[in-house]
Design an enzyme around this catalytic site. Structure first.
Site, PDB file in Angstrom:
ATOM      1  N   THR A  98      27.115  26.044  -2.658  1.00 53.89           N
ATOM      2  CA  THR A  98      27.658  27.396  -2.467  1.00 53.89           C
ATOM      3  C   THR A  98      27.925  27.682  -0.985  1.00 53.89           C
ATOM      4  OG1 THR A  98      26.970  29.715  -2.541  1.00 53.89           O
ATOM      5  CG2 THR A  98      25.222  28.123  -2.537  1.00 53.89           C
ATOM      6  N   ASP A  99      28.815  28.641  -0.737  1.00 56.57           N
ATOM      7  CA  ASP A  99      29.056  29.081   0.647  1.00 56.57           C
ATOM      8  C   ASP A  99      27.899  29.937   1.176  1.00 56.57           C
ATOM      9  OD1 ASP A  99      29.483  31.392  -0.843  1.00 56.57           O
ATOM     10  OD2 ASP A  99      31.455  31.847  -0.006  1.00 56.57           O
ATOM     11  N   GLU A 100      26.997  30.349   0.274  1.00 56.77           N
ATOM     12  CA  GLU A 100      25.920  31.256   0.712  1.00 56.77           C
ATOM     13  C   GLU A 100      24.935  30.571   1.662  1.00 56.77           C
ATOM     14  OE1 GLU A 100      24.429  33.897  -2.301  1.00 56.77           O
ATOM     15  OE2 GLU A 100      26.249  33.705  -3.491  1.00 56.77           O
TER      16      GLU A 100
HETATM   17  P1  NAD Z   1      24.766  29.328 -14.301  1.00 59.89           P
HETATM   18  O1  NAD Z   1      23.497  30.034 -13.948  1.00 59.89           O
HETATM   19  O2  NAD Z   1      25.789  30.029 -15.119  1.00 59.89           O
HETATM   20  O3  NAD Z   1      24.437  27.974 -15.091  1.00 59.89           O
HETATM   21  C1  NAD Z   1      23.396  27.108 -14.708  1.00 59.89           C
HETATM   22  C2  NAD Z   1      23.179  26.105 -15.834  1.00 59.89           C
HETATM   23  O4  NAD Z   1      22.138  25.196 -15.420  1.00 59.89           O
HETATM   24  C3  NAD Z   1      22.715  26.744 -17.147  1.00 59.89           C
HETATM   25  O5  NAD Z   1      23.408  26.171 -18.235  1.00 59.89           O
HETATM   26  C4  NAD Z   1      21.223  26.394 -17.205  1.00 59.89           C
HETATM   27  O6  NAD Z   1      20.740  26.278 -18.534  1.00 59.89           O
HETATM   28  C5  NAD Z   1      21.200  25.056 -16.481  1.00 59.89           C
HETATM   29  N1  NAD Z   1      19.883  24.777 -15.884  1.00 59.89           N
HETATM   30  C6  NAD Z   1      19.126  25.609 -15.116  1.00 59.89           C
HETATM   31  N2  NAD Z   1      17.980  24.995 -14.756  1.00 59.89           N
HETATM   32  C7  NAD Z   1      18.042  23.736 -15.283  1.00 59.89           C
HETATM   33  C8  NAD Z   1      17.176  22.614 -15.248  1.00 59.89           C
HETATM   34  N3  NAD Z   1      16.005  22.662 -14.589  1.00 59.89           N
HETATM   35  N4  NAD Z   1      17.546  21.479 -15.887  1.00 59.89           N
HETATM   36  C9  NAD Z   1      18.731  21.417 -16.557  1.00 59.89           C
HETATM   37  N5  NAD Z   1      19.577  22.450 -16.640  1.00 59.89           N
HETATM   38  C10 NAD Z   1      19.242  23.598 -16.010  1.00 59.89           C
HETATM   39  O7  NAD Z   1      25.364  28.843 -12.912  1.00 59.89           O
HETATM   40  P2  NAD Z   1      26.883  28.699 -12.460  1.00 59.89           P
HETATM   41  O8  NAD Z   1      27.357  29.996 -11.962  1.00 59.89           O
HETATM   42  O9  NAD Z   1      27.630  27.976 -13.508  1.00 59.89           O
HETATM   43  O10 NAD Z   1      26.710  27.740 -11.186  1.00 59.89           O
HETATM   44  C11 NAD Z   1      26.721  26.318 -11.324  1.00 59.89           C
HETATM   45  C12 NAD Z   1      26.495  25.681  -9.964  1.00 59.89           C
HETATM   46  O11 NAD Z   1      27.509  26.105  -9.071  1.00 59.89           O
HETATM   47  C13 NAD Z   1      25.165  26.072  -9.314  1.00 59.89           C
HETATM   48  O12 NAD Z   1      24.639  24.938  -8.692  1.00 59.89           O
HETATM   49  C14 NAD Z   1      25.546  27.130  -8.286  1.00 59.89           C
HETATM   50  O13 NAD Z   1      24.657  27.132  -7.210  1.00 59.89           O
HETATM   51  C15 NAD Z   1      26.932  26.654  -7.896  1.00 59.89           C
HETATM   52  N6  NAD Z   1      27.862  27.717  -7.435  1.00 59.89           N
HETATM   53  C16 NAD Z   1      28.057  28.826  -8.198  1.00 59.89           C
HETATM   54  C17 NAD Z   1      28.970  29.797  -7.776  1.00 59.89           C
HETATM   55  C18 NAD Z   1      29.254  31.031  -8.594  1.00 59.89           C
HETATM   56  O14 NAD Z   1      29.960  31.924  -8.125  1.00 59.89           O
HETATM   57  N7  NAD Z   1      28.774  31.139  -9.825  1.00 59.89           N
HETATM   58  C19 NAD Z   1      29.654  29.613  -6.567  1.00 59.89           C
HETATM   59  C20 NAD Z   1      29.427  28.454  -5.819  1.00 59.89           C
HETATM   60  C21 NAD Z   1      28.531  27.508  -6.276  1.00 59.89           C
HETATM   61  P1  TYD Z   2      26.898  38.529  -7.449  1.00 60.40           P
HETATM   62  O1  TYD Z   2      27.909  38.468  -8.552  1.00 60.40           O
HETATM   63  O2  TYD Z   2      25.461  38.679  -7.806  1.00 60.40           O
HETATM   64  O3  TYD Z   2      27.142  37.235  -6.542  1.00 60.40           O
HETATM   65  P2  TYD Z   2      26.487  36.869  -5.072  1.00 60.40           P
HETATM   66  O4  TYD Z   2      25.377  37.774  -4.760  1.00 60.40           O
HETATM   67  O5  TYD Z   2      26.030  35.457  -5.307  1.00 60.40           O
HETATM   68  O6  TYD Z   2      27.624  36.972  -4.107  1.00 60.40           O
HETATM   69  O7  TYD Z   2      27.296  39.730  -6.492  1.00 60.40           O
HETATM   70  C1  TYD Z   2      28.574  39.812  -5.888  1.00 60.40           C
HETATM   71  C2  TYD Z   2      28.569  41.005  -4.966  1.00 60.40           C
HETATM   72  O8  TYD Z   2      28.460  42.186  -5.764  1.00 60.40           O
HETATM   73  C3  TYD Z   2      27.382  41.043  -4.030  1.00 60.40           C
HETATM   74  O9  TYD Z   2      27.799  41.591  -2.777  1.00 60.40           O
HETATM   75  C4  TYD Z   2      26.396  41.979  -4.691  1.00 60.40           C
HETATM   76  C5  TYD Z   2      27.295  42.964  -5.422  1.00 60.40           C
HETATM   77  N1  TYD Z   2      26.759  43.527  -6.680  1.00 60.40           N
HETATM   78  C6  TYD Z   2      26.774  44.919  -6.874  1.00 60.40           C
HETATM   79  O10 TYD Z   2      27.223  45.692  -6.007  1.00 60.40           O
HETATM   80  N2  TYD Z   2      26.288  45.407  -8.062  1.00 60.40           N
HETATM   81  C7  TYD Z   2      25.784  44.595  -9.029  1.00 60.40           C
HETATM   82  O11 TYD Z   2      25.318  45.117 -10.082  1.00 60.40           O
HETATM   83  C8  TYD Z   2      25.783  43.178  -8.831  1.00 60.40           C
HETATM   84  C9  TYD Z   2      25.229  42.234  -9.865  1.00 60.40           C
HETATM   85  C10 TYD Z   2      26.289  42.684  -7.629  1.00 60.40           C
END
Ligand code: NAD
Ligand code: TYD
Length: 356
Positions: free
Chosen positions: A132-134
């Site tokens: 992630t970019d975080e």
């Molecule tokens: P998500 O929370 O929707 O899904 C995570 C999945 O991992 C789930 O299916 C869960 O059951 C599985 N999981 C969790 N713990 C596990 C374990 N110990 N063993 C096996 N499986 C396990 O997450 P997402 O939003 O799909 O993100 C996927 C990846 O992308 C993560 O690594 C996250 O850090 C990264 N990412 C997410 C975002 C975003 O905006 N969602 C952005 C950048 C990077």
């Molecule tokens: P989120 O979807 O949780 O992603 P991340 O924190 O990983 O960026 O949140 C996106 C942005 O929205 C973040 O600045 C927090 C804000 N946010 C709210 O304002 N209200 C909410 O209920 C949630 C879940 C997030």
């Protein structure tokens, strides 16, 4: 074949659907099915021999080693993680167990397998770590977007755990020559996202006539990327990326949270107008998230110039597709709203409401 972890989650399931629509190369999908994992996302693959689902934990050394021995994947695409910042504030433990120790176990098992391979099988093996970019921390409004050279400054338990895993992955390349690739992507949105994250939460709450909670002043900025663009970027990095390199992935779509919520409300006003008036009337400013990062923005020059990837969707086209998808799939949303979801939202938002 490839081994995907976390393939029942939001991005992982989109990735598998995308992968199997573009190729016949089978996927072994290892997922623990936490609250965020949902096999309904992969319903369309029922009976499809190209998708092999394994219910298990990435931290289970025996299980993971047995999967490498049995399937001999040519690549690992590692999505599995605890991914929600707000949950990491309440309970960091699970984040370090899965994101750090789970990734360590996966690296160890993958490397033990790779050590035993020879010739072409060894040459072509890749371990792609999805991050992630975080990990880069927070930008001021006037600062340049994150590049691959930006120092790591994680601020939340979630981003600290992801940063730790990125460092481990990097070390496995430098120390052992293990062929890793790391991607650092901005905020994703699209179909199958669990309604604890901002965009699906707002769509769900609006349709349920619940408050639309905006943390703080609503001016925090994220760089939004449609999930299919992320999936395509990962395929590109897997195919063309150089081992040991990291690639930033982003949509050049910086928006503040208030704008995101207003855009969703506008689309709902257009498609499902409500007699009580505009959906934006449901907006409620609530207490800020502790340590809330102000701004994320990605400079995706490297992946564009070196690997030729660019996002296809703008925020305007992607958000239309997303809101439409949630409107067309109420049964998916109902299916994930378990008692545990209700407990989470009661705990999180019960304490955040501000009077008036
Ligand atoms: P998500 O929370 O929707 O899904 C995570 C999945 O991992 C789930 O299916 C869960 O059951 C599985 N999981 C969790 N713990 C596990 C374990 N110990 N063993 C096996 N499986 C396990 O997450 P997402 O939003 O799909 O993100 C996927 C990846 O992308 C993560 O690594 C996250 O850090 C990264 N990412 C997410 C975002 C975003 O905006 N969602 C952005 C950048 C990077
Ligand atoms: P989120 O979807 O949780 O992603 P991340 O924190 O990983 O960026 O949140 C996106 C942005 O929205 C973040 O600045 C927090 C804000 N946010 C709210 O304002 N209200 C909410 O209920 C949630 C879940 C997030």
């Amino acid at each position: 074949m490839i081994l995907v972890t976390g393939g029942a989650g939001f991005i992982g399931s989109n990735f598998i659907l995308d992968w199997l629509s573009a190729s016949d190369e089978p996927v072994v999908n290892l997922d623990a099915l936490t609250y965020a994992g949902n096999l309904q996302n992969l319903e369309s693959l029922k009976g499809d021999q190209r998708h092999i689902f394994v219910h298990g934990n990435i931290g289970d050394a025996d299980l993971v080693a047995s999967l490498f021995a049995r399937y001999r994947p040519r690549a690992v695409v590692h999505f599995a993680a605890e991914s929600h910042v707000d949950r990491s504030i309440f309970g960091p433990d699970a984040f370090f167990k899965t994101n750090v120790m789970g990734t360590l176990n996966l690296l160890e098992c993958a490397k033990a397998f790779w050590d035993q391979t020879r010739g072409e099988e060894k040459e072509r093996f890749r371990f792609l770590h999805v991050s992630t970019d975080e990990v880069y921390g927070s930008l001021r409004f006037d600062e340049a977007p994150f590049t691959e050279e930006t120092p790591y400054r994680p601020n939340s338990p979630y981003s600290a755990s992801k940063a730790s895993s990125d460092h481990a992955v990097r070390a496995w390349f430098h120390t052992y020559g293990f062929p890793v690739l790391t991607t650092n992507c901005s905020n994703n949105y699209g179909p199958y996202q669990f309604p604890e994250k901002l965009i699906p939460l707002v769509i769900h709450n609006a349709l349920s006539r619940l408050p639309l909670p905006i943390y703080g002043d609503g001016l925090n900025i994220r760089d939004w990327l449609y999930v299919k663009d992320h999936c395509e970027a990962i395929r590109t990095v897997l195919q063309k990326g150089t081992p040991g390199e990291t690639y930033n992935i982003g949509g050049r779509n910086e928006r503040n949270n208030l704008t995101i919520v207003q855009t969703i409300c506008g689309l709902l006003d257009e498609w499902v107008p409500h007699e009580a008036g505009p959906y934006a009337n449901l907006i409620e400013f609530v207490k800020d998230r502790p340590g809330h990062d102000r701004r994320y923005a990605i400079d995706a020059t490297k992946i564009r110039t070196q690997l030729g990837w660019e996002p296809k969707e703008s925020f305007e086209t992607g958000i239309r597709k997303t809101v439409r998808w949630y409107l067309d799939h109420p049964e998916w949303v109902q299916g994930v709203l378990t008692g545990a979801y209700r407990e989470w939202t009661a705990k999180q938002y019960g304490s955040l409401r501000v009077a008036g």
